[in-house]
Write an enzyme that holds these catalytic residues in place. Structure first.
Site, PDB file in Angstrom:
ATOM      1  CE  LYS A  71      -3.035   0.748   3.261  1.00  0.00           C
ATOM      2  NZ  LYS A  71      -2.328  -0.802   3.926  1.00  0.00           N
ATOM      3  CB  THR A  73       4.942   0.342  -2.339  1.00  0.00           C
ATOM      4  OG1 THR A  73       6.415  -0.829  -1.394  1.00  0.00           O
ATOM      5  CG2 THR A  73       6.128  -0.004  -3.834  1.00  0.00           C
ATOM      6  NE  ARG A  94      -0.121   4.961   8.752  1.00  0.00           N
ATOM      7  CZ  ARG A  94      -0.835   3.957   9.568  1.00  0.00           C
ATOM      8  NH1 ARG A  94      -1.327   3.119  10.900  1.00  0.00           N
ATOM      9  NH2 ARG A  94      -0.306   2.818   8.675  1.00  0.00           N
ATOM     10  CE  LYS A 105       6.032  -1.952   9.443  1.00  0.00           C
ATOM     11  NZ  LYS A 105       4.445  -1.292   9.552  1.00  0.00           N
ATOM     12  CB  ALA A 273      -4.562   0.982  11.626  1.00  0.00           C
ATOM     13  CG  PHE A 301      -4.604  -2.500   9.573  1.00  0.00           C
ATOM     14  CD1 PHE A 301      -3.212  -2.919   9.452  1.00  0.00           C
ATOM     15  CD2 PHE A 301      -5.121  -2.469  10.441  1.00  0.00           C
ATOM     16  CE1 PHE A 301      -1.688  -3.197  10.153  1.00  0.00           C
ATOM     17  CE2 PHE A 301      -4.129  -2.396  11.827  1.00  0.00           C
ATOM     18  CZ  PHE A 301      -3.196  -2.978  11.716  1.00  0.00           C
ATOM     19  CG  PHE A 381       5.095  -9.448  -6.074  1.00  0.00           C
ATOM     20  CD1 PHE A 381       5.799  -9.647  -4.975  1.00  0.00           C
ATOM     21  CD2 PHE A 381       3.541  -8.974  -5.501  1.00  0.00           C
ATOM     22  CE1 PHE A 381       5.661  -9.084  -3.990  1.00  0.00           C
ATOM     23  CE2 PHE A 381       3.289  -8.610  -4.805  1.00  0.00           C
ATOM     24  CZ  PHE A 381       4.286  -9.045  -3.615  1.00  0.00           C
ATOM     25  CD1 TRP A 409       9.433  -2.584  -3.572  1.00  0.00           C
ATOM     26  CD2 TRP A 409      10.122  -3.732  -5.655  1.00  0.00           C
ATOM     27  NE1 TRP A 409      10.565  -3.229  -2.964  1.00  0.00           N
ATOM     28  CE2 TRP A 409      10.931  -4.424  -4.405  1.00  0.00           C
ATOM     29  CE3 TRP A 409      10.637  -4.174  -7.137  1.00  0.00           C
ATOM     30  CZ2 TRP A 409      12.139  -4.742  -4.299  1.00  0.00           C
ATOM     31  CZ3 TRP A 409      12.221  -4.822  -7.052  1.00  0.00           C
ATOM     32  CH2 TRP A 409      12.706  -5.000  -5.673  1.00  0.00           C
TER      33      TRP A 409
END
Length: 556
Positions: A71, A73, A94, A105, A273, A301, A381, A409
């Site tokens: 999201k 990215t 944020r 992560k 969130a 989220f 991907f 990406w």
């Protein structure tokens, strides 16, 4: 293949003054934090008061899975794509929290060639906003316990203190503690605990405040405890709001950085969130809207949590009118919703994509209920097949929404041109008819039932006796007019994280209700929501290092 941090460190950043100049921000309003970061003076708001606002675009996503959706990215890459089309655009995101960065992560500033930079600074301390929130929050904790120690004139019941302490780190050992031990001089012994800083109501207030005065007024309304007579005790009664606001006077100023392609980015505030509304600050969003033609922002989220709270809480309070929404999906995530385990996601499976698309279809329905037109962004991907991508496109066409392939990406803004074109077409169409999904005038229980039924697809809501009792007390105290902030697992439309896809015939159980009177919402807790995460067996911190030249490695 370069890692995210290697890509970020290889970037040629513009001095922050040049980034500000892209938006017409004059030097007198720029408060620099080094070469590439700045806070924007609050004086700029008065100058821009009569300027027309740009168009607001929300990026949200399908229900999150371990496969990843991308999201942030997509948000950054979309803005870069819009900039390539010659439009004045800004990003509003944020701030990352240290806890997750060191825990599960790693970094949280986008990825690949769609990042905000300086990535290391943004993830590690940034301009000190998180520490300011922690300090203001814990000052209140200290004043609360001191009041009890120094005669307890407000007759606070130590068994009914609802204000916990905070720290910006994943530390499970602090979830439940005993304080005040060591004798009379060291305080009144009682149970306490820590939440992570982003779960603090102070953070939610920082992100919803319209200005410094509004911030102080909201802080004064925070309920920290209850008396022996079952009446709320507020920050205003403890006379702490002024000092707390003083600690936050710099933190309330929006932070300005840039993307890898030099698009201006406002990174400000980071409320949880789950326990809060999960959006960046109102002040940053409104500043970006005054300074640019398009603002791309996101909510935490999936759309059932982030977008719903963005619409029903943030937009309602701030008077924002989003013109378009982007729902991010990946073939990988759709497969997981279709029953494929994470270990088998690289195996082509068109049927699983079709099966899992029920989740996407529900999110599409939900966005339309708020009167906001949506486009689906398929974050690609290398393992995605043409057949799988074609299946997603067919599903979106059948649902009546445009769909665009996003490869930001790997390609940055160039890989987001198709998405940018689709989003601009929607945002410029004037078709948005935004409205919150429920009225503030209906009872608290009916607000919950509306969210659960309309957004989650639940067949009903069950309230525990504790929740019913608390809701009755909150209504007696005059808090029934507030919007609802649902604390629910992000991994399912239901309150059971194991129910993927689009579950049917489930019931939402509300086990507890809490008032966040300063932020201005009622938190309804379902399931087992954790406000202090723990570190995993192998924390990301184990791979993070810094060399003798100050160069950081291992941060994602």
């Amino acid at each position: 293949m370069l890692s995210d941090i290697e890509i970020a460190q290889a970037a040629k950043m513009l001095p922050i003054g040049q980034v500000a100049d892209k938006l017409g921000i004059e030097p007198e309003f720029i408060e620099q934090y080094g070469k590439y970061k700045a806070k924007i003076s609050l004086d700029i708001y008065e100058k821009l008061a009569k300027r027309e606002e740009g168009k607001l675009i929300l990026v949200t996503a399908i229900t999150p899975t371990p496969a990843g959706e991308g999201k942030s990215t997509t948000t950054v890459g979309l803005a870069q794509g819009i900039a390539k089309l010659g439009r004045r655009v800004a990003v509003a995101l944020r701030e990352p929290s240290l806890g997750p960065c060191m825990g599960v992560k790693g970094g949280a500033a986008g990825g690949g060639y769609a990042q905000v930079v300086p990535m290391e600074d943004i993830n590690l301390h940034f301009t000190g906003d998180m520490h300011a929130v922690s300090s203001a929050h814990n000052l209140l904790s200290a004043m609360l316990d001191n009041h009890i120690q120094q005669s307890n004139a407000l007759r606070i019941d130590p068994r009914r203190i609802v204000w916990r302490r905070v720290v910006d780190m994943n530390d499970r050992a602090l979830r439940n503690i005993i304080i005040g031990l060591g004798g009379k001089a060291h305080g009144v012994p009682r149970e306490d605990g820590y939440d992570i800083t982003v779960a603090s109501e102070v953070m939610a207030i920082l992100c919803l405040a319209a200005d410094l005065e509004d911030l102080k007024e909201r802080l004064a309304r925070i309920v920290v405890a209850y008396t022996y007579d079952n009446e709320p005790v507020t920050v205003g009664m403890l006379k702490a709001q002024g000092a707390m606001a003083a600690l936050l006077k710099e933190a309330i100023k929006p932070n300005l950085v840039q993307t890898l392609e030099h698009v201006p980015a406002f990174i400000h505030g980071g409320p949880f969130a789950n326990i809060a509304h999960g959006c960046n600050s109102v002040m940053a969003t409104k500043l970006a809207l005054k300074l640019s033609d398009y603002v791309v922002t996101e909510a935490g989220f999936g759309a059932d949590l982030g977008a719903e709270k963005f619409f029903d809480i943030k937009c309602r309070y701030a008077g924002l009118k989003p013109q378009a929404a982007v729902i991010v999906a990946t073939v990988r995530a759709l497969k997981m919703h279709g029953g494929v385990p994470k270990t088998a996601l690289t195996i082509p499976d068109v049927q699983a994509v079709i099966q899992g698309a029920a989740n996407l279809e529900k999110h599409i329905e939900n966005i339309s209920k708020f009167g906001v037109p949506a486009v689906v962004a398929v974050n690609v991907f290398p393992t995605d097949t043409d057949e799988e991508l074609a299946a997603v496109k067919t599903i979106c066409q059948q649902a009546g929404v445009p769909v665009a392939i996003s490869n930001v990406w790997a390609e940055g803004g160039q890989g987001g041109l198709e998405l940018a074109q689709a989003v601009l077409e929607l945002a410029d169409s004037g078709s948005a008819r935004f409205a919150p999904i429920y009225s503030l005038d209906i009872p608290l229980a009916d607000k919950v039932r509306t969210i659960a039924g309309e957004v989650y697809g639940a067949k009903g809501v069950v309230f525990t006796k504790e929740a019913e009792k608390t809701m009755a007390e909150l209504e007696r105290m005059g808090y029934d007019h507030l919007p609802i902030c649902m604390a629910k697992t992000q991994y399912s439309f239901s309150d059971d994280a194991n129910l993927l896809g689009r579950p049917q015939d489930f019931v939402i159980t509300v086990r507890q209700a809490r008032v966040s009177a300063g932020a201005g919402f009622i938190v309804m807790l379902t399931g087992d929501i954790m406000t202090m995460p723990g570190l995993p067996k192998f924390p990301a911190a184990e791979k993070i290092d810094v060399d003798k030249n100050g160069r950081i490695t291992g941060l994602f």
